[in-house]
Design a protein around this motif. Sequence first.
Motif, PDB file in Angstrom:
ATOM      1  N   THR A  39      -3.513   1.002   3.959  1.00  0.00           N
ATOM      2  CA  THR A  39      -2.133   1.005   3.463  1.00  0.00           C
ATOM      3  C   THR A  39      -1.354   2.201   3.977  1.00  0.00           C
ATOM      4  O   THR A  39      -0.212   2.069   4.438  1.00  0.00           O
ATOM      5  CB  THR A  39      -2.126   1.020   1.920  1.00  0.00           C
ATOM      6  OG1 THR A  39      -2.687  -0.189   1.434  1.00  0.00           O
ATOM      7  CG2 THR A  39      -0.708   1.162   1.378  1.00  0.00           C
ATOM      8  N   SER A  40      -1.950   3.389   3.895  1.00  0.00           N
ATOM      9  CA  SER A  40      -1.246   4.601   4.315  1.00  0.00           C
ATOM     10  C   SER A  40      -0.940   4.581   5.810  1.00  0.00           C
ATOM     11  O   SER A  40       0.154   4.966   6.221  1.00  0.00           O
ATOM     12  CB  SER A  40      -2.076   5.845   3.963  1.00  0.00           C
ATOM     13  OG  SER A  40      -3.358   5.780   4.565  1.00  0.00           O
ATOM     14  N   GLY A  43       1.932   2.079   6.418  1.00  0.00           N
ATOM     15  CA  GLY A  43       3.209   2.636   5.979  1.00  0.00           C
ATOM     16  C   GLY A  43       3.707   3.753   6.875  1.00  0.00           C
ATOM     17  O   GLY A  43       4.885   3.791   7.245  1.00  0.00           O
ATOM     18  N   ASN A 258       1.503  -3.532   0.761  1.00  0.00           N
ATOM     19  CA  ASN A 258       1.766  -2.205   0.196  1.00  0.00           C
ATOM     20  C   ASN A 258       2.207  -1.215   1.261  1.00  0.00           C
ATOM     21  O   ASN A 258       2.991  -0.305   0.989  1.00  0.00           O
ATOM     22  CB  ASN A 258       0.522  -1.686  -0.514  1.00  0.00           C
ATOM     23  CG  ASN A 258       0.216  -2.458  -1.788  1.00  0.00           C
ATOM     24  OD1 ASN A 258       1.093  -3.134  -2.332  1.00  0.00           O
ATOM     25  ND2 ASN A 258      -1.016  -2.381  -2.270  1.00  0.00           N
ATOM     26  N   GLY A 259       1.686  -1.383   2.480  1.00  0.00           N
ATOM     27  CA  GLY A 259       2.119  -0.528   3.582  1.00  0.00           C
ATOM     28  C   GLY A 259       3.599  -0.700   3.885  1.00  0.00           C
ATOM     29  O   GLY A 259       4.302   0.264   4.197  1.00  0.00           O
ATOM     30  N   LEU A 262       5.518   1.154   1.163  1.00  0.00           N
ATOM     31  CA  LEU A 262       5.463   2.595   1.432  1.00  0.00           C
ATOM     32  C   LEU A 262       6.404   2.960   2.567  1.00  0.00           C
ATOM     33  O   LEU A 262       7.144   3.954   2.485  1.00  0.00           O
ATOM     34  CB  LEU A 262       4.025   3.003   1.789  1.00  0.00           C
ATOM     35  CG  LEU A 262       3.819   4.452   2.248  1.00  0.00           C
ATOM     36  CD1 LEU A 262       4.250   5.430   1.162  1.00  0.00           C
ATOM     37  CD2 LEU A 262       2.366   4.682   2.646  1.00  0.00           C
TER      38      LEU A 262
END
Length: 461
Positions: A39-40, A43, A258-259, A262
């Motif tokens: 995810t991080s 994003g 979710n990325g 973000l």
Amino acid sequence: MVNFFIISYLLITLGIGFWASKRIKTSGDFTLAGKSLSTSLVGVTLFATWFGSSQIMGNPGYFILDGFSSYITLILSGGICLFIVGQFYARKLYRMNIVTINDFFRVRYNKKLEVFSSLIMVLSYPHWIAAQFVALAYLFNTVMGIPFNYGVFVGASIVVFYTYIGGMWAVAYTDMVQSIMILLGLFILLFEVLTETKGIAPIFSNQSKEFFDLTPHGGLEEWSAYIALLLAFIAGAIPVQEIYQRVFSAKNEKSARNGLFLGAILMILIPSIPLIIGLGGVYLHPELLNNGNSQDIIPALVKIMTSIPVQVLFYGAMISAILSTSSGAMLAPSTIIGENLIKPYAKNLSDKNLLLYTRLSVILVAAISCYFAFDDSDIVGLVEASLSLILVCLFAPFTFGLFWKKSSVTGAWSAILTGGLSWLFCYIYNTIIDPTIYGFVISCLTMVIGSILCPDKNNAK
């Protein structure tokens, strides 16, 4: 000293690309990083890809002149786009297990639309990439005294090298490092400016009442340009490959979605900082507006206000932002060329040769982008031009095809051809209402009309 550290930073970036290249074994590793991004990483790479020259060098000039109406069109629009993709598009497309947006056109419609949409997508990217090369050239000229033309070639060569050898892995890792540099550089310069201005209040109290209006002040032409920018940066960016290259690179559907959320948050918060820096810089040094080039305000401000160590850090951050945008934008059309224009028509094509052709496409895209960089040096204008073509041709068949079961091949062809031709016609005759608006509306209408009048056989049954 500044030159030495900038060159050292560029060499480190190339080193990261070389290190990442060791993970490239297949074409899937090159284009989608083996579908393993968290995810991080999704994003951050989305943010780094879109946070480039226009956010640092183009947008502050518009904000200083037009106020908060430009904040809506140039900053808020990017976050809205990524949120919409995360909420409505990402899940459906991730489950299709495809590599490019144009794969969707093949699966949903047919191979001819796959090829035609691929050509449109590839043709739209050189303007976007050219904007980054222009920004790098301005930066190299300000910091190192390199002439503009040479600066374009130097910037292009650096991006081509680490994108060619490392693909999506190199883009992901360098984006993470470059994002850290961007944040450090921006926060330090913001602190320097606000220390001099004694806070943020004096900067905004010095502005007129109209500066805070969220809509244009003028008549039809100003409103037309305002709406056209919103359409280009929100709807026009929805079908672009560099978003979905990161979505499809995620390790699972949840990480992809979710990325995107973000990335949307980062795209609203971080690009606001250069606007405050630019406004504060002009408040302290009004002469910065006298050189006739509003795109050069922040580089000039750094040179005037900061010490050598801060200059090194900030110029490194600016170069980071532009390099990350360039690499991501360059990888997207190269992937389309390999996956949609070469792979389906090359008999007995091995994965090794597909990887080679995709890499060679990186060089081709860079060469075309250099041409546009010399032809037009307006950064925001170049970015808008690249998104307008996608908006008027591909948004309607892409969106309607994903959400409307009655969308037909005839409707898709009608949307692409009428949208593109009406946009071109209005552009040539310089209509009062922006050509992008005409093209967008006509494309959507003909998509619906064509699909109803000429349904696909499967839909008719």
